[in-house]
Design an enzyme around this catalytic site. Structure first.
Site, PDB file in Angstrom:
ATOM      1  N   HIS A 176      -9.579  10.607  -3.246  1.00  0.00           N
ATOM      2  CA  HIS A 176      -8.768   9.441  -2.910  1.00  0.00           C
ATOM      3  C   HIS A 176      -7.541   9.238  -3.796  1.00  0.00           C
ATOM      4  CE1 HIS A 176      -7.824   5.863  -0.839  1.00  0.00           C
ATOM      5  NE2 HIS A 176      -9.037   5.416  -0.619  1.00  0.00           N
TER       6      HIS A 176
ATOM      7  N   TYR B  85     -12.127  -7.730   1.780  1.00  0.00           N
ATOM      8  CA  TYR B  85     -11.005  -6.823   1.524  1.00  0.00           C
ATOM      9  C   TYR B  85     -10.657  -6.095   2.812  1.00  0.00           C
ATOM     10  CZ  TYR B  85      -8.487  -2.964  -0.899  1.00  0.00           C
ATOM     11  OH  TYR B  85      -7.555  -2.055  -1.338  1.00  0.00           O
TER      12      TYR B  85
ATOM     13  N   THR C 193      -1.039   0.831  -0.782  1.00  0.00           N
ATOM     14  CA  THR C 193      -1.790  -0.174  -0.026  1.00  0.00           C
ATOM     15  C   THR C 193      -1.644  -1.550  -0.663  1.00  0.00           C
ATOM     16  OG1 THR C 193      -3.816   0.211  -1.305  1.00  0.00           O
ATOM     17  CG2 THR C 193      -3.510   1.500   0.727  1.00  0.00           C
TER      18      THR C 193
END
Length: 769
Positions: free
Chosen positions: A471, A587, A600
Site C-alpha cells: 500500500h 472512515y 486520499t
C-alpha cells in the site's frame, strides 16, 4: 543441449596453428536486436519526455515561432523591441560567426525564449483554471454558465493528445485549510458520537488548541505547502506506512479479484502467460508515458504521479523505517511455486516474450519436481511478520553470497508471481467460495506471496487470478486501472486457442528458468518460523464475507435522484446501528488526485444528519424518513466534495500532529484525535475507468472488486464496487477474536438496510401515483 550452445556468444580454442574463433550467429543476432530495442526505447522516452516537457505546446510550435520572428525581421519589423539587438551584441564575433549568422542566431534565441515564456504562461493559466472547483458542487445534470465557460477554457488550454504526465506541471497544489474550518468540521463530525458532557469537554480542548498551539503549527505547515509539491503525501507515506513496525500483511496490503463469473481458460500456465504479457504491455506504455491521463468529466486531469512506481518496486525493510526502492526497466520476473523460487527472463531477442512463450516457461515450473531447499518453503513469511526481525535478518543472513543474489533477484524483479497450488474463485454452488477466495488473496498461506513487492500476481490452478498489493507506494485505484486494462487485454485482445492455450507458436529454444539458490542457516530458519507463526495468527483471525447484492444497483438508485455512494454509505450506517446498537466513527476514503501528488482524504460518513435518519427509520412507526434520508445524502455528498477539493479534516489534523512532534509541542487535542479508532472503515472500488469493456454487451465480464483487512480489533472493513446497473459487491472483514463482530451477520444487515431504504422510495412512489 541447444540452450547451452545459444547461451555462449563466442568460443575460442588455442591450437598450435593459432586461435580458432567460433562465433554464434544466433546469440549475436539477439545481442544486436536487444541493443536496437534498447536504443529505440530510449529514443521514444526522449521524444515523449520532450512532448511532456513543452506541453500544452508542441515542438512544432517552436518552429512556427522561429519562422514568425524571422519573417518579421525580413520585413524590417522588430517585434522584440530591441532585445534581438541586445542578444546580438553579447554574441562573440569570429570567422565562424558572421554578422548575418549573429542576427539569425539572436532571432532564434529570442524566439525560443518567447516560446518558453508562452508555455509557462499557458501552464499557469491552466493551473489557475484547474484550481476552480465550483463545478463539483453543482447538482448532477445542472451546469451553470460559469462552469460551461470554464470547461470550454480548460479544453482550449489543455492541448491535443496529452500523454500520461503532460498535466503534472499544471496541476494545482493541495491547499492548507484554515484551522477554524477544520476544527468546526471536526466538532460537527464527533457530535453524534458523544453525549453532551463529552462533547462539551471536547469543545473546550479543541478551542484551547485553536487558541494556543494551532497558530504556530499552521504557519509552519503553510510554509511547507509553499516549498513541497504536496504538504501531505510525503508524511503520509512515511508515517502511516513506512514507519509502521507491525506486519503489513492484512494490516496494510489489499487485494483485487479476477472477473467475477468468467474464467477464460482453466490452464494455469496459459492464463498466467496472457496476463503477464498484458502487464508487460501496460508497463511499456507506462514507462514511455503513453497512457492517456485519467480525467474527470473527460476534461479535468487527475495526478498520475503514483503510477510511476507500479512496476520494478519493492518495500525494503529497515530497523526504524522502511523505504520504497524503485528501479527502471527490470527484465525478469520471480515465480513462486510449491516452496521454490524461479527467475524467469521476460525478454528474448530484444522483445517481450509472447504469451505462448511465457506459458511454456510457467509450465516448466509447474512440471518441476525438485523439493525446496532448507528454509526456502516459508522464506516469504519474513515479509508477512513484524518488520524489525525481517530487517535484521536481511542484514545478517541475506547480505552476501547466494542469499544476497537470490534476494536481489526478487527485490529487483518487475513484480512477483505465485503459481498457487489451490483452486479459488466465486462459485455460486459452493458455500463461502467468495470468502475463501478473498482470504487467499489477502494472506494466502502467509508464505506464498512476497508482501513487500509493489504487487504479487496470483494464478490459481483452476485458471483464476488475483492481486495482492503493497500500500505505501500507491492507493487502490492505481492498481485498479492497471488490473482492468490487463483483464480486458487478456479476454478481448489476446485470447486463447480452443484447447485453452495461449495463441502463437511455441519457441523450444527459450533458455530454461533459473531456480534461485539459498543457504539459510538454522538460526535464520527459526526467525522465518517465528514470522510465520505471527502472520498465521493474524490470518487465522480474519473473518471475511463476500456479499453479492443483485436486488438492484446504481440504475435504480439514480432514478431516485440520489448518489449511489451516498445511498450505500447511509445503508452502512443503518447496518452498523442494527449490528451494534450504536454509531461509530466511520472512515470513507476519497481521492485528492485533482491536486499534484494527491493521494486520499477521509470522509467522516457518520454525521448528525445520517444518525437522525437511522433513528427515524428504526422508530415504530417510522416517520419522515425520506426527507431525512435526502438531507443525509446531500450532507454526505457535500462532505465528499469538500474532501476531494482539499477541504477535508483528517489530513490537515494529521500534518498538524506531525508538525507538533517536530516542534516538541504537546497537544492533548491532537493526541486524542489521532488515537480515535475507526470501527467502520469503508472504501469504494472504482469500476471501468478505462472503458475497455461494454458491460451491457458482455454482462459476465465484470470485475469482483477487491478488499482489505479490518482496521480496528472490534470493527469492520467494508469495500464495495458498483458494477454496471444491477450489481453491488461488498467485501466485509472483521476479526474472529472480537465477540462484537461477525462479517456474515454484517453482510446480512447491509442487504436488509439496502432493501429498507429502497422501500422508502417505493412507498413514496405509491403515494404520488
Amino acid at each position: 543441449m541447444a540452450e547451452a550452445h545459444q547461451a555462449v556468444g563466442f568460443q575460442f580454442t588455442v591450437t598450435p596453428d593459432g586461435i580458432d574463433l567460433h562465433l554464434s550467429r544466433e546469440v549475436l543476432k539477439h545481442i544486436y536486436l536487444s541493443g536496437v530495442t534498447s536504443w529505440i526505447k530510449r529514443a521514444i522516452r526522449f521524444k515523449n519526455g520532450i512532448l511532456t516537457g513543452v506541453y500544452p505546446a508542441s515542438p512544432s510550435s517552436w518552429l512556427i515561432a522561429v519562422i514568425a520572428i524571422m519573417s518579421t525581421m525580413y520585413a524590417r519589423i522588430d517585434p522584440s523591441l530591441g532585445m534581438i539587438d541586445t542578444i546580438k551584441r553579447t554574441l562573440p564575433v569570429s570567422d565562424y560567426m558572421t554578422v548575418q549568422t549573429q542576427t539569425v542566431l539572436s532571432a532564434i534565441l529570442f524566439a525560443t525564449g518567447l516560446w518558453l515564456s508562452l508555455i509557462l504562461m499557458l501552464r499557469y493559466i491552466l493551473k489557475a483554471l484547474l484550481s476552480y472547483h465550483a463545478w463539483i458542487f453543482e447538482s448532477h445534470g445542472k451546469m451553470s454558465f460559469c462552469t460551461k465557460l470554464w470547461l470550454s477554457l480548460v479544453k482550449m488550454f489543455s492541448g491535443r493528445r496529452p500523454l500520461l504526465y503532460s498535466f503534472q506541471a499544471s496541476l494545482p497544489r493541495l491547499p492548507v485549510p484554515s484551522v477554524d474550518d477544520t476544527i468546526t468540521r471536526y466538532l460537527e463530525s464527533v457530535r453524534p458520537l458523544l453525549d453532551d458532557e463529552q462533547y462539551n469537554q471536547m469543545e473546550v480542548v479543541a478551542n484551547d488548541f485553536k487558541r494556543d498551539e494551532a497558530p504556530k503549527l499552521q504557519k509552519y505547515l503553510i510554509l511547507k505547502s509553499w516549498w513541497a509539491t504536496n504538504y501531505v503525501s510525503d508524511w503520509w507515506e512515511e508515517y502511516i506506512y513506512l514507519r509502521g513496525r507491525s506486519p503489513i500483511m492484512v494490516n496494510s496490503n489489499f487485494y483485487a479479484m479476477d472477473l467475477l463469473y468468467m474464467i477464460p481458460t482453466h490452464r494455469q500456465a496459459a492464463r498466467a502467460g496472457n496476463v503477464v504479457h498484458a502487464m508487460l504491455q501496460y508497463r511499456r506504455k507506462l514507462e514511455r508515458g503513453e497512457h492517456a491521463p485519467l480525467r474527470a468529466l473527460g476534461v479535468v486531469p487527475m495526478c498520475s504521479y503514483q503510477m510511476e512506481r507500479m512496476f520494478n518496486t519493492t518495500r525494503i525493510p529497515g530497523i526504524e523505517t522502511d523505504f520504497v526502492q524503485h528501479l527502471s526497466d527490470r527484465k525478469h520476473l520471480v515465480v513462486y511455486h510449491k516452496g521454490r523460487f524461479f527467475k524467469v527472463w521476460l525478454y528474448y531477442g530484444g522483445r517481450h516474450l509472447w504469451p505462448s512463450e511465457l506459458e511454456t516457461q510457467f509450465q516448466r515450473i509447474l512440471d518441476d519436481t525438485t523439493v525446496p531447499q532448507p528454509g526456502e518453503l516459508k522464506l516469504a513469511a519474513l515479509t508477512a511478520g513484524n518488520r524489525v526481525p525481517w530487517a535484521r535478518s536481511r542484514l545478517k543472513y541475506f547480505s552476501q553470497g547466494v542469499n544476497k543474489a537470490s534476494l536481489e533477484a526478487i527485490e529487483t524483479s518487475a513484480f512477483f508471481l505465485t503459481l498457487d497450488d489451490e483452486a479459488h474463485g466465486y462459485d455460486p454452488d459452493k458455500l463461502r467460495s467468495l470468502d475463501l477466495y478473498a482470504k487467499s488473496l489477502l494472506h494466502g498461506k502467509c508464505y506464498d506471496r512476497w508482501f513487500d513487492k509493489s504487487f504479487t500476481l496470483i494464478a490459481y490452478k483452476n485458471g483464476k487470478l488475483g492481486v495482492n498489493a503493497e500500500h505505501s507506494w500507491a492507493d487502490a485505484p492505481i492498481v485498479g486501472h492497471m488490473w482492468e486494462y490487463v483483464l480486458a487485454t487478456d479476454c478481448f485482445h489476446l485470447g486463447y486457442t480452443e484447447e485453452g492455450h495461449c495463441k502463437g507458436d511455441i519457441n523450444k529454444g527459450l533458455p530454461p528458468t533459473a531456480k534461485l539458490q539459498w543457504d539459510i542457516p538454522l538460526e535464520c530458519q527459526e526467525v522465518i518460523e517465528d514470522s510465520y507463526m505471527v502472520a498465521k495468527e493474524i490470518a487465522d483471525d480474519v473473518d471475511f464475507h463476500g456479499c453479492l447484492f443483485d436486488e438492484f444497483g446504481k440504475g435504480l438508485i439514480k432514478k431516485s435522484r440520489t448518489s449511489p455512494d451516498a445511498f450505500i454509505q447511509l445503508a452502512l450506517q443503518l447496518a452498523q446501528f442494527r449490528d451494534k446498537g450504536e454509531f461509530c466513527l466511520t472512515y470513507e476514503a476519497s481521492m485528492t488526485r485533482m491536486f499534484r501528488e494527491g493521494r486520499t482524504e477521509t470522509v467522516r460518513s457518520c454525521t448528525i444528519e445520517s444518525t437522525a435518519f437511522v433513528r427515524a427509520i428504526m422508530t415504530n412507526p417510522p416517520s419522515g424518513e425520506l426527507d431525512l434520508f435526502r438531507k443525509a445524502a446531500d450532507k454526505h455528498q457535500n462532505m465528499y466534495r469538500l474532501a476531494m477539493t482539499g477541504a477535508g479534516i483528517d489530513r490537515h489534523l494529521f500534518c498538524l500532529y506531525i508538525m507538533s512532534k517536530y516542534l516538541n509541542i504537546d497537544s492533548p487535542f491532537l493526541k486524542q484525535v489521532l488515537s480515535e479508532p475507526w470501527r467502520l472503515s469503508t472504501s469504494q472500488t472504482p469500476q471501468q475507468q478505462l472503458n475497455m469493456v461494454d458491460i451491457n454487451k458482455f454482462p459476465r465480464y465484470v470485475g469482483a472488486g477487491g478488499g482489505f483487512g479490518p482496521v480496528a480489533d472490534d470493527g469492520y472493513g467494508v469495500s464495495y464496487i458498483i458494477v454496471g446497473e444491477n450489481l453491488i459487491t461488498f467485501h466485509i472483514s472483521s476479526k474472529f477474536s472480537s465477540p462484537e463482530t461477525d462479517s456474515y451477520r454484517f453482510g446480512q444487515n447491509i442487504r436488509q438496510a439496502m432493501l429498507d431504504i429502497r422501500a422508502l422510495f417505493d412507498q413514496n412512489d405509491k403515494k404520488e401515483m
